[in-house]
Design an enzyme around this catalytic site. Structure first.
Site, PDB file in Angstrom:
ATOM      1  N   ASP A 179       0.743 -21.767  29.046  1.00  0.00           N
ATOM      2  CA  ASP A 179       0.345 -20.759  29.937  1.00  0.00           C
ATOM      3  C   ASP A 179       1.066 -21.097  31.172  1.00  0.00           C
ATOM      4  OD1 ASP A 179      -0.479 -18.565  30.937  1.00  0.00           O
ATOM      5  OD2 ASP A 179      -2.497 -18.679  30.334  1.00  0.00           O
ATOM      6  N   ASP A 180       1.982 -20.118  31.533  1.00  0.00           N
ATOM      7  CA  ASP A 180       2.454 -20.281  32.928  1.00  0.00           C
ATOM      8  C   ASP A 180       3.297 -21.428  32.941  1.00  0.00           C
ATOM      9  OD1 ASP A 180       1.116 -17.793  33.165  1.00  0.00           O
ATOM     10  OD2 ASP A 180       0.110 -18.460  34.801  1.00  0.00           O
ATOM     11  N   CYS A 210       1.114 -12.787  30.354  1.00  0.00           N
ATOM     12  CA  CYS A 210       0.278 -13.311  29.325  1.00  0.00           C
ATOM     13  C   CYS A 210       0.324 -12.472  27.966  1.00  0.00           C
ATOM     14  CB  CYS A 210      -0.948 -14.047  29.882  1.00  0.00           C
ATOM     15  SG  CYS A 210      -0.964 -14.951  31.032  1.00  0.00           S
ATOM     16  N   ARG A 217       2.322 -12.266  24.160  1.00  0.00           N
ATOM     17  CA  ARG A 217       1.498 -12.778  23.201  1.00  0.00           C
ATOM     18  C   ARG A 217       1.418 -11.828  21.952  1.00  0.00           C
ATOM     19  NH1 ARG A 217      -1.735 -17.484  25.321  1.00  0.00           N
ATOM     20  NH2 ARG A 217      -0.631 -17.826  27.380  1.00  0.00           N
ATOM     21  N   LYS A 234      -6.390 -20.116  24.087  1.00  0.00           N
ATOM     22  CA  LYS A 234      -6.248 -18.626  24.785  1.00  0.00           C
ATOM     23  C   LYS A 234      -5.563 -17.485  23.714  1.00  0.00           C
ATOM     24  CE  LYS A 234      -3.931 -16.316  28.718  1.00  0.00           C
ATOM     25  NZ  LYS A 234      -3.702 -16.444  30.030  1.00  0.00           N
ATOM     26  N   HIS A 271      -6.067 -13.615  24.501  1.00  0.00           N
ATOM     27  CA  HIS A 271      -5.704 -12.549  25.487  1.00  0.00           C
ATOM     28  C   HIS A 271      -4.958 -11.210  24.775  1.00  0.00           C
ATOM     29  CE1 HIS A 271      -4.923 -12.224  30.026  1.00  0.00           C
ATOM     30  NE2 HIS A 271      -5.461 -11.125  29.610  1.00  0.00           N
ATOM     31  N   SER A 321      -7.880 -15.309  30.114  1.00  0.00           N
ATOM     32  CA  SER A 321      -7.173 -16.275  31.240  1.00  0.00           C
ATOM     33  C   SER A 321      -8.443 -17.014  31.718  1.00  0.00           C
ATOM     34  CB  SER A 321      -6.492 -15.523  32.340  1.00  0.00           C
ATOM     35  OG  SER A 321      -5.334 -15.092  31.770  1.00  0.00           O
ATOM     36  N   HIS A 356      -1.850 -22.559  33.583  1.00  0.00           N
ATOM     37  CA  HIS A 356      -2.226 -21.254  34.298  1.00  0.00           C
ATOM     38  C   HIS A 356      -3.581 -21.643  35.086  1.00  0.00           C
ATOM     39  CE1 HIS A 356      -4.373 -17.256  34.841  1.00  0.00           C
ATOM     40  NE2 HIS A 356      -3.471 -16.879  34.208  1.00  0.00           N
ATOM     41  N   ASP A 367       4.416 -18.792  27.633  1.00  0.00           N
ATOM     42  CA  ASP A 367       4.447 -17.335  27.827  1.00  0.00           C
ATOM     43  C   ASP A 367       5.141 -16.546  28.614  1.00  0.00           C
ATOM     44  OD1 ASP A 367       2.495 -17.992  29.703  1.00  0.00           O
ATOM     45  OD2 ASP A 367       1.096 -16.496  29.129  1.00  0.00           O
ATOM     46  N   ASN A 368       5.311 -17.521  29.871  1.00  0.00           N
ATOM     47  CA  ASN A 368       6.100 -16.876  31.190  1.00  0.00           C
ATOM     48  C   ASN A 368       6.255 -17.941  32.069  1.00  0.00           C
ATOM     49  OD1 ASN A 368       2.889 -15.451  31.561  1.00  0.00           O
ATOM     50  ND2 ASN A 368       3.805 -16.911  32.873  1.00  0.00           N
ATOM     51  N   LYS A 398       6.962 -15.834  37.338  1.00  0.00           N
ATOM     52  CA  LYS A 398       5.962 -14.707  36.699  1.00  0.00           C
ATOM     53  C   LYS A 398       5.951 -13.523  37.298  1.00  0.00           C
ATOM     54  CE  LYS A 398       1.124 -14.772  35.135  1.00  0.00           C
ATOM     55  NZ  LYS A 398      -0.114 -15.425  34.921  1.00  0.00           N
TER      56      LYS A 398
HETATM   57 MG    MG Z   1       0.939 -16.746  31.359  1.00  0.00          MG
END
Ligand code: MG
Length: 480
Positions: free
Chosen positions: A32-33, A72, A76, A125, A127, A150, A220, A272-273, A293
């Site tokens: 994540d991130d 996010c 997803r 996660k 989301h 998150s 994240h 995811d980003n 992001k």
């Molecule tokens: Mg993310």
């Protein structure tokens, strides 16, 4: 020692002396991130990712792999459905207790695989809606363990630098299937507990094909590392957290080896980003790319992506072929010999010809860059066109420190054309020099608007699908 059984397997396979096994196990690991530059083989400095680097050495690594969106929930949604996030009605990040979520009418990658006899587990996660109707156990997964959104969506000041603005958030829930088993779990334990759950699932399903989706809650913010990893890197807490994720990847790979499943399992890793740059030293790196992001610049969308399947994916390859997170569903469906839904548009492509080395070009004619429902850019080949839009920028902003939110500015870009091969950092606008390329790319933007939708022009897409909606909020059903 590890290499001997592989060599024998390959030799036998080459002589036709081995029976074709059933469909492969599939493991999808999603950070994540984590930015494009946040893996050793992508140039990370100040910390080490030996397990991810090993996956890359034993498989293929992509340098132009796009997260479907730079946020996010949308990414997803696209991973689960193989479709653009706006196509499936998830253009924005979902808040706790949202009455919106991934439509249960969508066919998820887990549903595709489960229909072919796969055991399926989601860990980490989610989301895509925290109401039971939207949770993984309603979307094709046999089981779920994790935080449903998150890790900063908490009213606890230590977990949310913006907590003052979000006091209405419920205490952060940790779920087992649809039941809250803990509130405000100790986040230093999350990566380890997700890993233990993954190892237990693999061990319990070693004799049938399985699909394991592990979506790490980190890097994240807020960043938390276990005692074992805190202080382990020269880079500080961000590096510690990545090193713990890398350890987790190593545990999962070691479990495959212990179970004798290495040659029967495809392992994929991505993010995811891009990095959340406003968090400064608690954010990662987009490598050579612009911004991060929540923008449609390359720094927002371009993420690391590694695929390994010994004996089936040729080792030690790097490819610049354009691929995206929408490709997991069609690719995994093909490997499982499962049908891809034909009653709806699936925007992703089967990546197997690229993974296996059969094909060395992208299946994408072009890729559309959405942000929050706005169609902001398009890429075709080396060319990327931005249409006028605003974005959160670090230009003139101030990065935060040690978990505190910094300050971003509001960027504003006019119509701009970039040559990503010559200028991957999107610095030189060539629109005036290439009016015919601008016109051609604008036609793709217009077609995307009409087909998928665009909030910049308030266009509803002709073939967009609605999100799931419920009338009651999450708390009524699952809060204990
Ligand atoms: Mg993310």
């Amino acid at each position: 020692m590890r290499r001997i059984p592989l060599a024998i397997t390959l030799a036998l396979a080459a002589c036709g002396g081995i029976e074709e096994p059933g469909p492969p196990n599939i493991i999808l690991l999603l950070a994540d991130d984590q930015g494009w530059g946040d893996v050793g083989v992508y140039g990370a400095e100040g910390y080490a990712t030996p397990h991810l680097d090993r996956l890359a050495a034993e498989g293929v690594r992509f340098t132009s792999f796009y997260a479907p969106e730079a946020a996010c929930s949308p990414t997803r949604a696209a991973i689960m459905t193989g479709s653009y996030p706006v196509r499936v009605g998830i253009p924005h990040v979902l808040s706790p207790r949202s009455q919106r979520g991934l439509n249960p009418e969508e066919v998820t990658v887990a549903e595709v695989l489960r229909a072919r006899g796969y055991a399926t587990a989601a860990i980490g996660k989610w989301h895509l809606g925290d109401h039971p109707a939207f949770l993984p156990t309603s979307q094709g997964f046999d089981s779920y363990f994790g935080i449903p959104y998150s890790n900063d969506m908490s009213p606890a000041p230590a977990n949310n630098p913006r907590a003052g603005a979000n006091q209405w958030y419920p205490a952060l829930p940790l779920l087992r299937d649809t039941t809250v088993v803990e509130r405000e779990p100790d986040q230093t334990t999350l990566t380890r507990r997700y890993t233990e759950d993954a190892v237990a699932f693999m061990t319990g399903h070693a004799d049938q094909p399985f699909f394991l989706y592990v979506a790490y809650s980190f890097p994240h913010v807020p960043l938390w590392a276990s005692e074992r990893f805190a202080g382990s890197s020269a880079q500080g807490l961000y590096g510690d957290v990545i090193q713990e994720i890398d350890w987790s990847v190593g545990e999962i790979v070691a479990t495959l080896e212990r179970l004798g499943l290495t040659e029967r399992t495809l392992v994929a890793f991505t993010s995811d980003n891009g990095p959340w740059l406003v968090f400064g030293n608690h954010a990662g790196s987009a490598g050579p790319f612009r911004e991060g992001k929540a923008t449609t610049f390359e720094g927002g969308h371009r993420v690391p992506a590694i695929f390994r399947w010994p004996g089936r994916i040729p080792a030690d390859r790097v490819t610049d072929i354009l691929a995206t997170g929408m490709d997991f569903l069609p690719t995994f469906a093909r490997l499982a010999e499962a049908p891809v839904p034909t009653d709806r548009v699936i925007d992703g492509h089967d990546l197997w010809p690229v993974l296996s080395g059969e094909r060395d070009s992208t299946a994408y004619d072009h890729f559309l860059f959405y942000r929050g429902g706005q169609l902001q850019a398009v890429r075709r080949g080396r060319w990327k066109l931005h249409v006028p839009h605003t974005y959160p920028s670090m230009a003139g902003g101030e990065p935060g420190r040690d978990g505190q939110l910094g300050r971003e500015t509001r960027g504003n870009i006019a119509l701009a054309l970039f040559d990503l091969e010559a200028d991957p950092g999107e610095t030189m606008d060539l629109a005036a020099d290439h009016p015919e390329i601008v016109a051609a790319l604008l036609r793709h933007i217009e077609a995307g608007r009409a087909d998928i939708g665009d909030q910049l022009t308030e266009t509803v897409g002709a073939r967009a699908r609605p999100p799931g909606m419920v009338t009651e909020s999450w708390t009524a059903q699952t809060e204990r």
